[in-house]
Design a protein around this motif. Structure first.
Motif, PDB file in Angstrom:
ATOM      1  N   VAL A  14       0.853  -1.183   0.000  1.00 31.86           N
ATOM      2  CA  VAL A  14       0.000   0.000   0.000  1.00 31.86           C
ATOM      3  C   VAL A  14       0.890   1.234   0.000  1.00 31.86           C
ATOM      4  O   VAL A  14       2.034   1.190   0.464  1.00 31.86           O
ATOM      5  N   CYS A  15       0.363   2.322  -0.522  1.00 33.96           N
ATOM      6  CA  CYS A  15       1.083   3.584  -0.535  1.00 33.96           C
ATOM      7  C   CYS A  15       0.228   4.629   0.174  1.00 33.96           C
ATOM      8  O   CYS A  15      -0.982   4.706  -0.055  1.00 33.96           O
ATOM      9  N   ILE A  16       0.855   5.393   1.025  1.00 32.04           N
ATOM     10  CA  ILE A  16       0.215   6.503   1.723  1.00 32.04           C
ATOM     11  C   ILE A  16       1.003   7.753   1.379  1.00 32.04           C
ATOM     12  O   ILE A  16       2.209   7.821   1.624  1.00 32.04           O
ATOM     13  N   ASP A  17       0.327   8.734   0.778  1.00 30.32           N
ATOM     14  CA  ASP A  17       0.954  10.010   0.446  1.00 30.32           C
ATOM     15  C   ASP A  17       0.392  11.084   1.368  1.00 30.32           C
ATOM     16  O   ASP A  17      -0.835  11.228   1.490  1.00 30.32           O
ATOM     17  N   ILE A  18       1.273  11.831   2.000  1.00 34.53           N
ATOM     18  CA  ILE A  18       0.899  12.968   2.837  1.00 34.53           C
ATOM     19  C   ILE A  18       1.552  14.192   2.209  1.00 34.53           C
ATOM     20  O   ILE A  18       2.783  14.305   2.195  1.00 34.53           O
ATOM     21  N   SER A  19       0.708  15.070   1.649  1.00 35.30           N
ATOM     22  CA  SER A  19       1.199  16.229   0.901  1.00 35.30           C
ATOM     23  C   SER A  19       0.729  17.525   1.535  1.00 35.30           C
ATOM     24  O   SER A  19      -0.394  17.601   2.038  1.00 35.30           O
ATOM     25  N   ASP A  20       1.583  18.537   1.461  1.00 31.25           N
ATOM     26  CA  ASP A  20       1.200  19.860   1.934  1.00 31.25           C
ATOM     27  C   ASP A  20       1.538  20.892   0.865  1.00 31.25           C
ATOM     28  O   ASP A  20       2.295  20.611  -0.054  1.00 31.25           O
ATOM     29  N   THR A  21       0.928  22.054   0.984  1.00 30.03           N
ATOM     30  CA  THR A  21       1.218  23.166   0.079  1.00 30.03           C
ATOM     31  C   THR A  21       2.034  24.220   0.821  1.00 30.03           C
ATOM     32  O   THR A  21       1.844  25.412   0.635  1.00 30.03           O
ATOM     33  N   GLY A  22       2.949  23.757   1.641  1.00 28.82           N
ATOM     34  CA  GLY A  22       3.746  24.636   2.488  1.00 28.82           C
ATOM     35  C   GLY A  22       4.974  25.187   1.816  1.00 28.82           C
ATOM     36  O   GLY A  22       5.070  25.233   0.584  1.00 28.82           O
ATOM     37  N   VAL A  60      10.541  11.325  -0.137  1.00 33.66           N
ATOM     38  CA  VAL A  60      10.011  12.686  -0.087  1.00 33.66           C
ATOM     39  C   VAL A  60      10.334  13.412  -1.387  1.00 33.66           C
ATOM     40  O   VAL A  60      11.425  13.257  -1.935  1.00 33.66           O
ATOM     41  N   LYS A  61       9.338  14.135  -1.870  1.00 30.20           N
ATOM     42  CA  LYS A  61       9.517  15.044  -3.003  1.00 30.20           C
ATOM     43  C   LYS A  61       9.111  16.412  -2.503  1.00 30.20           C
ATOM     44  O   LYS A  61       8.099  16.541  -1.795  1.00 30.20           O
ATOM     45  N   SER A 111       5.511  19.810  -0.080  1.00 29.81           N
ATOM     46  CA  SER A 111       6.211  18.523   0.001  1.00 29.81           C
ATOM     47  C   SER A 111       5.216  17.377   0.009  1.00 29.81           C
ATOM     48  O   SER A 111       4.079  17.523   0.464  1.00 29.81           O
ATOM     49  N   THR A 112       5.681  16.226  -0.464  1.00 32.74           N
ATOM     50  CA  THR A 112       4.910  14.982  -0.390  1.00 32.74           C
ATOM     51  C   THR A 112       5.803  13.906   0.183  1.00 32.74           C
ATOM     52  O   THR A 112       6.880  13.629  -0.347  1.00 32.74           O
ATOM     53  N   PHE A 113       5.339  13.312   1.283  1.00 30.59           N
ATOM     54  CA  PHE A 113       6.002  12.154   1.866  1.00 30.59           C
ATOM     55  C   PHE A 113       5.202  10.938   1.428  1.00 30.59           C
ATOM     56  O   PHE A 113       3.993  10.867   1.671  1.00 30.59           O
ATOM     57  N   SER A 114       5.875  10.004   0.764  1.00 27.76           N
ATOM     58  CA  SER A 114       5.236   8.766   0.287  1.00 27.76           C
ATOM     59  C   SER A 114       5.768   7.593   1.075  1.00 27.76           C
ATOM     60  O   SER A 114       6.972   7.357   1.095  1.00 27.76           O
ATOM     61  N   ILE A 115       4.843   6.881   1.704  1.00 25.43           N
ATOM     62  CA  ILE A 115       5.198   5.710   2.501  1.00 25.43           C
ATOM     63  C   ILE A 115       4.639   4.482   1.800  1.00 25.43           C
ATOM     64  O   ILE A 115       3.451   4.429   1.498  1.00 25.43           O
ATOM     65  N   THR A 116       5.498   3.506   1.548  1.00 25.44           N
ATOM     66  CA  THR A 116       5.066   2.239   0.975  1.00 25.44           C
ATOM     67  C   THR A 116       5.252   1.178   2.040  1.00 25.44           C
ATOM     68  O   THR A 116       6.336   1.061   2.631  1.00 25.44           O
ATOM     69  N   LEU A 117       4.182   0.422   2.304  1.00 19.69           N
ATOM     70  CA  LEU A 117       4.223  -0.631   3.316  1.00 19.69           C
ATOM     71  C   LEU A 117       3.704  -1.934   2.734  1.00 19.69           C
ATOM     72  O   LEU A 117       2.734  -1.920   1.946  1.00 19.69           O
ATOM     73  N   PRO A 118       4.301  -3.066   3.120  1.00 20.19           N
ATOM     74  CA  PRO A 118       3.750  -4.342   2.661  1.00 20.19           C
ATOM     75  C   PRO A 118       2.397  -4.611   3.346  1.00 20.19           C
ATOM     76  O   PRO A 118       2.185  -4.195   4.482  1.00 20.19           O
TER      77      PRO A 118
END
Length: 171
Positions: free
Chosen positions: A100-108, A151-152, A159-166
């Protein structure tokens, strides 16, 4: 209580605890964390836009560690938008259906290229009074789950932090 748990984990950053994996609904857990930060986000004029995959299976994770991971990333996103903005949280099942992928993005304010190279280093912080343990803690939790965090970022855009978990753990 959740903030207390987060602070305990950060103060015990150097201590190694084995994760206790349980079948967990990540979307439900993320919803709880978004509810937890809702008032702080509203106070900073931040709009929260969740986009959850309804077909996301339960995942074998340590709920306590993942809860703290999400809380830390969400708190960082809010702090990156002192004048307001949008916090976007997205979940999806990857094509192979094993992750699964979880993206947490902000417009900071974003993160400079120089800082991007060091943000996961313990005790490195750009925040006044910051401990520099939040993102290293996040990376450790993700790696203990056999996942990956990336992170991008673009200065002035966010910024966007992308977490990939099994989905499941090989025990």
């Amino acid at each position: 209580e959740q903030m207390h748990e987060l602070l305990q984990s950060l103060s015990g950053f150097s201590e190694s605890q084995r994760p206790c994996f349980e079948s967990t609904d990540l979307c439900r857990l993320l919803s709880q964390m978004l509810g937890f930060i809702q008032k702080g986000a509203e106070a900073h004029k931040i709009k929260i836009t969740p986009q959850f995959d309804n077909n996301l299976p339960d995942c074998q994770v340590d709920p306590r560690g993942i809860r703290q991971l999400f809380l830390n990333l969400l708190k960082n996103a809010i702090e990156a938008m002192p004048d307001g903005g949008t916090l976007h949280v997205k979940t999806n099942l990857l094509d192979d259906k094993t992750e699964v992928c979880i993206d947490i993005s902000d417009t900071g304010h974003g993160i400079s290229e120089t800082d991007l190279r060091t943000i996961f280093r313990p005790f490195y912080s750009t925040k006044p009074g910051g401990t520099g343990l939040g993102l290293p803690f996040c990376r450790r939790v993700v790696e203990e789950h056999g996942g990956e965090i990336k992170v991008k970022s673009e200065v002035g855009k966010g910024s966007t932090f992308s977490i990939t978990l099994p989905v499941s753990q090989s025990l």
